[in-house]
Design a protein around this motif. Structure first.
Motif, mmCIF file in Angstrom:
data_model
loop_
_atom_site.group_PDB
_atom_site.id
_atom_site.type_symbol
_atom_site.label_atom_id
_atom_site.label_comp_id
_atom_site.label_asym_id
_atom_site.label_seq_id
_atom_site.Cartn_x
_atom_site.Cartn_y
_atom_site.Cartn_z
ATOM 1 N N ALA A 184 0.864 -1.364 -0.016
ATOM 2 C CA ALA A 184 -0.033 -0.102 -0.075
ATOM 3 C C ALA A 184 1.007 1.208 -0.080
ATOM 4 O O ALA A 184 0.623 2.340 -0.457
ATOM 5 C CB ALA A 184 -1.021 0.055 1.243
ATOM 6 N N ARG A 185 2.062 0.952 0.755
ATOM 7 C CA ARG A 185 2.972 2.364 1.002
ATOM 8 C C ARG A 185 3.555 2.682 -0.712
ATOM 9 O O ARG A 185 3.514 3.909 -0.976
ATOM 10 C CB ARG A 185 3.964 2.109 1.827
ATOM 11 N N GLU A 186 3.721 1.528 -1.446
ATOM 12 C CA GLU A 186 4.308 1.704 -2.854
ATOM 13 C C GLU A 186 3.335 2.384 -3.612
ATOM 14 O O GLU A 186 3.307 3.312 -4.504
ATOM 15 C CB GLU A 186 4.924 0.508 -3.214
ATOM 16 N N ALA A 187 1.992 1.760 -3.625
ATOM 17 C CA ALA A 187 0.630 2.158 -4.262
ATOM 18 C C ALA A 187 0.397 3.709 -4.092
ATOM 19 O O ALA A 187 0.146 4.569 -5.083
ATOM 20 C CB ALA A 187 -0.427 1.572 -3.910
ATOM 21 N N VAL A 188 0.634 4.037 -2.862
ATOM 22 C CA VAL A 188 0.358 5.479 -2.499
ATOM 23 C C VAL A 188 1.318 6.428 -3.064
ATOM 24 O O VAL A 188 1.176 7.676 -3.510
ATOM 25 C CB VAL A 188 0.248 5.827 -1.099
ATOM 26 N N ARG A 189 2.599 6.103 -3.155
ATOM 27 C CA ARG A 189 3.823 6.718 -3.620
ATOM 28 C C ARG A 189 3.567 6.761 -5.357
ATOM 29 O O ARG A 189 3.708 7.975 -5.616
ATOM 30 C CB ARG A 189 5.119 5.740 -3.671
ATOM 31 N N LEU A 190 2.986 5.728 -5.849
ATOM 32 C CA LEU A 190 2.744 5.866 -7.240
ATOM 33 C C LEU A 190 1.375 6.760 -7.484
ATOM 34 O O LEU A 190 1.387 7.600 -8.574
ATOM 35 C CB LEU A 190 2.270 4.745 -7.934
ATOM 36 N N ARG A 191 0.388 6.681 -6.498
ATOM 37 C CA ARG A 191 -0.906 7.330 -6.856
ATOM 38 C C ARG A 191 -1.318 8.286 -5.647
ATOM 39 O O ARG A 191 -2.314 7.679 -4.894
ATOM 40 C CB ARG A 191 -1.934 6.475 -7.361
ATOM 41 N N PRO A 192 -0.515 9.264 -5.025
ATOM 42 C CA PRO A 192 -0.768 9.840 -3.834
ATOM 43 C C PRO A 192 -2.197 10.645 -3.952
ATOM 44 O O PRO A 192 -2.887 11.141 -2.915
ATOM 45 C CB PRO A 192 0.147 11.028 -3.592
#
Length: 787
Positions: A56-64
């Motif tokens: 989830a942390r990586e997904a947020v980095r890609l789509r904040p």
């Protein structure tokens, strides 16, 4: 009603913060971000929260820009921490329902709460053992505002996951959201003068947040303002009122319903718990106005514009005097109450007279004047006014009580007793006044029963007031209990601490007494509590005595027969011996307000005697005993002793003794260097097996010098001694002598809190023979110590 607008700002802010921001448009989740997010949802649904957090942390980095991905990250972090602490209900590893959950997250982020709730229900149905889906459903249903559906959802989720902290947090969050929504509607209704709508919204908010004191207070105030007194009283009772505002509003409703005694108690509690003089003045005016509403000329109505205004900030409300429509007389009365609350009784009388002159028919304003005159110690004027009022309002409980107090102050005990009795018969006195009236009319037992009754019956008076009333009925144990409650509530000042200390002494609670005395001494050191040197030393002496559980004393004595037989060999016949005595004692039950029980052991030996008399090892006498002091006010002792023969010339027997002593000026007088000293001692005993009886006594009269330039603990007492004894075994059974003597005593082992506990004492006397045998005459030398 006046509500500060500052309360609306945090409420509206909280409402906006409790729900996600509206997403006007959302770019589709595609590419690597979609793939990673899908894997994160799968890991979360399977209970692998650490992996879900990383993905989830990586997904947020890609789509904040996507709130649902941030929510997934936050949920993963919280669930991981809870799982690590072992608090999350074990959900079986499964990826079932994650597509429905993803759909629910998308809808929730767009604030499409009905769609989010429908998708969350499908996720729960697919995997009912997953507590995260239950949380998602709670959030979605709460967002939709469907109260009945939310209640059902909460009941089902909490029944399935009773120990899951995440589910409980979601439930609390949902309730707070709805409570804030209804509270906002309540404020809007009040601004629109829609009292019915405000009452409905307040009750709805309380259903979801019953702990909100602000909402409950506003509800009661609104109900009172529209004359719905029964509902106001019920709403106040449901709130378990403790704040001054709620207590006063509940009392107003009680007065309007005719519950005058209950109202008087409520106003008394409200005034005693008010935060400052302004609030006390507002509540005092409220009490007067509520009484005016019950007056014959206003029966069944409330004075227009007189209900105090309510001002609330965050989670606290307070009453302020009503300002709309206030007459000049009312404003003068308000100033009188304010002056009274500040202790300016002369100004209170002046303003109250002005209010009465502007409204001469107002009984509440004349009551206010009576209150001011009494406080200003103008008893004769106050008594005349009380008589006049009682001619208009017969059998008024508060007026009868006020007149009784005035009669007491003027020394008219019979008239006071008559008024107290008449006030009691009305059944309308506040609890504190009822107790005082019972005590003043000799019905202390009834007062004690009330004080020991259910706590709810005593709510109208403070714990500190209860403590002092308990002292008036001579129940120190009950007083100590209430002093402790008052201390826990922060009601104790320096003077009350001293009273609490003495109450604890009298009830046998030694450690509590020591703590209170120590705090009094601290207050004196800080300059917040004035005290004389004698008062301070008295407390230090009390600490020293209360803390003493054991001790030892020794005496080396030469010469005339010892007329104080508690250490030496009791009732000895010879007057030319040198005797050594040692005693060690223990108080198994403590000081017990001076009603002590002591166990002790003694050894005494004749170390020198005339030729042929027993001495040394042959004369060693042992003794084991118990002594009892049955009355704290009288220094009368009884003892039972077993004499143990340790030397060949010593005795085995039983000895019973009684002793009495009295004295003045025998301790340190810290503020003086010279004072009168007098002491008297008498002791009688019987040896049961030998059948021998004895009696000995001594009186010393003199003056004590304190040599403070050498040491404040060094005392020298020149005196005249009169000694006498009786011994049934002696050829001459009686003996008496008198003569001069001097005693030097040095005290030590004192500290900041305790007076000196130990001393070394040197006594020299010469007694001239006066009558009978010569055994108490001659030279006396004694060296003794107490530790």
């Amino acid at each position: 009603m006046t509500l500060k607008t500052t309360i609306l700002i945090p409420v509206l802010f909280a409402l906006s913060a409790a729900t996600p921001a509206v997403a006007q448009s959302e770019l589709p989740l595609t590419g690597p971000a979609y793939t990673i997010a899908e894997q994160a949802y799968k890991q979360y649904a399977a209970g692998n929260y650490k992996a879900a957090e990383e993905l989830a942390r990586e997904a947020v980095r890609l789509r904040p820009d996507l709130p649902r991905l941030r929510k997934l990250l936050n949920d993963s972090v919280r669930a991981g921490r809870a799982a690590q602490a072992g608090k999350v209900s074990g959900a079986r590893p499964s990826a079932r329902g994650f597509r429905h959950a993803d759909e629910a997250y998308r809808a929730y982020a767009l604030r499409d709460y009905p769609a989010a709730a429908a998708a969350a229900r499908r996720a729960v149905a697919a995997d009912p053992a997953n507590p995260r889906y239950a949380q998602l459903l709670i959030d979605a249903v709460a967002g939709s505002g469907a109260e009945q559906a939310l209640q059902e959802t909460l009941a089902a989720a909490l029944a399935r996951f009773p120990r899951d902290p995440g589910v409980h947090a979601a439930a609390l969050r949902a309730k707070q959201t709805l409570a804030l929504t209804w509270r906002q509607r309540m404020y809007l209704a009040l601004q629109a003068k829609d009292h019915a709508g405000a009452i409905q919204a307040a009750r709805a908010s309380i259903r979801f947040d019953p702990a909100s004191l602000v909402t409950r207070t506003i509800l009661v105030h609104t109900l009172v303002s529209v004359g719905r007194f029964e509902e106001a009283a019920s709403a106040a009772q449901a709130a378990h009122p403790t704040s001054p505002a709620l207590l006063a509003l509940a009392a107003w409703a009680d007065m309007a319903r005719g519950e005058e005694k209950q109202a008087a108690d409520g106003f008394a509690r409200a005034i005693s718990s008010a935060a400052d003089d302004d609030e006390r003045a507002a509540i005092g005016l409220a009490a007067a106005d509520a009484g005016l509403a019950r007056a014959p000329q206003h029966a069944g109505t409330l004075p227009s514009g007189r209900l105090p205004e309510l001002r609330c900030e965050m989670e606290a409300c307070r009453l302020v005097p009503a300002t709309s429509g206030a007459s000049p007389a009312y404003r003068a009365a308000e100033e009188a109450y304010a002056a009274y609350a500040q202790g300016n009784f002369a100004l209170a009388v002046e303003r109250a007279r002005e209010a009465v002159s502007l409204s001469p028919d107002s009984i509440p304003f004349r009551r206010l004047l009576l209150q001011g005159l009494s406080a200003a110690k103008r008893q004769h004027e106050a008594l005349a006014l009380a008589d006049a009022l009682l001619r208009e309002v017969e059998d008024d409980a508060s007026l009868l009580y006020a007149r009784a107090e005035l009669n007491l102050q003027l020394g008219r005990a019979e008239q006071a007793r008559r008024d107290f009795n008449q006030a009691l018969t009305t059944g309308k006195l506040p609890t504190a006044h009822t107790l005082t009236a019972l005590i003043e009319t000799g019905r202390g037992m009834e007062a004690r029963v009330m004080l020991e009754g259910e706590p709810t019956s005593m709510q109208s008076i403070t714990a500190l007031e209860r403590a002092y009333l308990s002292l008036r009925v001579n129940d120190s144990a009950l007083a100590t209990r209430y002093f402790q409650q008052a201390d826990d509530l922060g009601q104790m000042g320096g003077a009350a601490l001293a009273d609490a200390a003495y109450a604890a002494v009298h009830s046998g609670q030694d450690l509590a007494a020591i703590r209170y005395f120590s705090r009094v001494l601290d207050a004196q050191d800080a300059g917040s509590l004035p005290a004389t040197a004698e008062q301070r030393f008295g407390m230090q002496r009390a600490i020293a005595e209360l803390g003493r559980r054991w001790g030892t004393q020794a005496s080396l004595r030469y010469g005339a027969s010892d007329t104080r037989g508690t250490i030496g060999s009791p009732g000895q016949v010879r007057n030319d011996n040198t005797q050594l005595g040692v005693e060690t004692w223990w108080r198994p039950f403590g000081y017990r307000n001076g009603e002590m029980v002591e166990l002790y052991g003694r050894l005494f030996d004749t170390v020198a005697a005339e030729a042929g008399a027993p001495k040394g090892a042959a004369s060693v006498q042992g003794m084991l005993g118990v002594r009892w002091k049955p009355w704290s006010a009288h220094n009368l002792l009884f003892s039972l002793n077993k004499l143990v023969a340790l030397g060949s010339a010593s005795t085995s027997d039983w000895l019973v003794q009684g002793a009495y002593s009295a004295g003045t000026g025998t301790d340190i007088a810290p503020s003086r260097t010279l004072w009168f000293t007098g002491q008297f001692y008498i002791e009688a005993g019987r040896y049961l097996e030998a059948g021998r009886n004895y009696l000995s006594s001594e009186t010393q009269l003199g003056h004590t010098f304190r040599f403070s330039n050498i040491s404040p603990a060094l005392l020298v007492t020149p005196h005249l001694s009169l000694a006498a004894d009786y011994n049934s075994d002696a050829a001459k059974k009686h003996s008496a002598a008198l003569g001069p003597g001097v005693r030097m005593r040095y005290w030590f082992r004192g500290d900041r809190y305790a007076a000196p506990r130990s001393y070394i004492d040197v006594l020299v006397q010469y007694r001239a023979h006066a009558a009978g045998d010569r055994r108490v005459a001659g030279t006396v030398f004694a060296l003794s110590t107490q530790y």
